[in-house]
Design an enzyme around this catalytic site. Structure first.
Site, short mmCIF file in Angstrom:
data_model
loop_
_atom_site.label_atom_id
_atom_site.label_comp_id
_atom_site.label_asym_id
_atom_site.label_seq_id
_atom_site.Cartn_x
_atom_site.Cartn_y
_atom_site.Cartn_z
N ASP A 113 27.62 49.46 47.76
CA ASP A 113 27.64 50.67 46.93
C ASP A 113 28.01 51.93 47.70
O ASP A 113 27.61 53.03 47.33
CB ASP A 113 26.28 50.85 46.25
CG ASP A 113 26.05 49.82 45.16
OD1 ASP A 113 26.95 49.62 44.34
OD2 ASP A 113 24.97 49.22 45.15
N ASP A 173 31.34 46.06 39.05
CA ASP A 173 31.03 47.42 39.49
C ASP A 173 31.70 47.76 40.81
O ASP A 173 32.02 48.92 41.09
CB ASP A 173 29.52 47.61 39.68
CG ASP A 173 28.65 46.91 38.67
OD1 ASP A 173 29.03 45.82 38.20
OD2 ASP A 173 27.56 47.43 38.37
#
Length: 389
Positions: A113, A173
């Protein structure tokens, strides 16, 4: 094309704020309520270990996270974007303070992330000002991120948990973290970041999509052969369902990848998944999707404002490449809808958020029908992108 009243009100608000008016709430107007929400972000207490992620509106309890949380970059990103919209230097100053709390994440190789954390904070800062320190942080973060790349598979590993179930999981994602890599190549002149981003996008394009152009959430790979082991939808209704935010990540990710590469296959997939989303038989009239298009409880299922906001921002960029007004019309509908009392947090709610009614992780019954910081981030980005047109 005529803009409906709520969007015009936003533009009027932005104009007034650019004149450096004080952000004081005006109780009976939408623009006043948006201003009041901005003030709540500005006045949120500074604490390096208490970055706001979501809140329980009924109790006013804010869920706070440290910099290692995947959502940490959105709050400073929101402050940078409000500065872009208002010209009020107080937001820029606060954004810089919150950015500093996230800098150490440039060394955190235990997560994919990096883009969400670092590019949504320092990247937004770079859009506002030329800052050599921010530039160096983005490049270092990219260097850390690519340590998770597996050349046999051609992708960046997403999660490290659930090793008993997954060998090498890649989630949709992860497409959004590629923006960090593309930008790092531009900033450094080193093509290795771009090359890895392209390989990851190509692997995702090949394996993540169904025949109807919806996407799976998770594809797990064999690290020995590079072959697909399984496909599923970890945060969706079931493994074959269409998790709404996952579809939004896909459209956003491949539209962004097209921006940097001009690969028409990326644009083709972004358009195909966008049309699947917009025209879905379970899409509500107001354009704010249910959290999963296949939830059997529809129409009594939670909505996901974050999915709608991500999609709106993505579709404005997609429109800029295609000039297909279907995309712009949907984005305008979402911006207008989210600017109403149905979705804006009431002025009386003292929390550092703008919008309500997002769904975080339904299978875990976590963050259901709540404000979530990344919904605000993409809502603000959508408004900025709309103005740029």
């Amino acid at each position: 094309m005529k803009m409906c009243n709520s969007f015009m009100i936003i533009l009027i608000t932005v104009f007034s704020l650019n004149c450096h008016a004080q952000l004081e709430p005006k109780s009976n107007t939408i623009d006043g309520k948006i201003q009041a929400r901005f003030i709540n972000l500005l006045e949120y207490p500074i604490d390096s270990s208490a970055i706001p992620r979501t809140m329980i509106v009924a109790t006013g309890v804010v869920k706070k996270v440290p910099s290692k949380d995947w959502t940490s970059g959105f709050f400073p990103g929101n402050l940078w974007q409000i500065y872009q919209l208002t010209g009020d230097v107080r937001f820029k100053e606060k954004a810089a303070i919150w950015n500093a709390f996230i800098e150490k994440e440039k060394f955190n190789g235990k997560t994919h992330d990096m883009g969400f954390k670092v590019y949504c904070s320092f990247g937004k800062g770079l859009l506002v000002e030329k800052n050599e320190k921010y530039k160096a942080i983005v490049i270092k973060s990219a260097q850390t991120l690519i340590t998770r790349f597996n050349p046999k598979i051609g992708a960046i590993r997403s999660w490290d948990h659930n090793k008993e179930s997954w060998d090498f999981p890649v989630i949709i994602d992860n497409m959004l973290n590629l923006e960090l890599l593309f930008e790092a190549s531009k900033l450094s002149g080193d093509t290795k970041f771009r090359n890895i981003a392209i390989q990851h996008a190509n692997t995702t394009l090949k394996n993540h999509f169904r025949k109807d152009n919806s996407c799976f959430h998770v594809v797990d790979y064999d690290t020995i052969t590079g072959a697909v082991r399984s496909r599923g939808t970890h945060q969706g209704f079931n493994n074959q369902s269409s998790w709404a935010r996952g579809q939004s990540w896909a459209v956003y990710g491949f539209t962004m990848a097209y921006r940097y590469t001009k690969n028409k296959e990326y644009l083709k997939q972004a358009e195909a998944t966008a049309k699947y989303y917009i025209n879905n038989k379970n899409m509500p009239v107001d354009g704010i999707a249910y959290w999963d298009f296949n939830d059997t409880s529809i129409p009594n299922s939670p909505r996901d404002v974050s999915s709608a906001a991500v999609m709106a921002s993505a579709l404005i960029e997609l429109y800029s490449f295609t000039k297909n007004k279907t995309y712009l019309n949907y984005a305008n509908k979402v911006i207008n809808t989210l600017s109403t009392d149905n979705y804006l947090l009431n002025e009386s709610v003292k929390g550092p958020f703008i919008l309500d009614h997002s769904t975080g992780n339904w299978p875990k019954k976590d963050e259901i029908d709540q404000p979530i910081t990344y919904a605000d981030y993409y809502f603000l980005e959508a408004i900025i992108r709309k103005q740029a047109l």
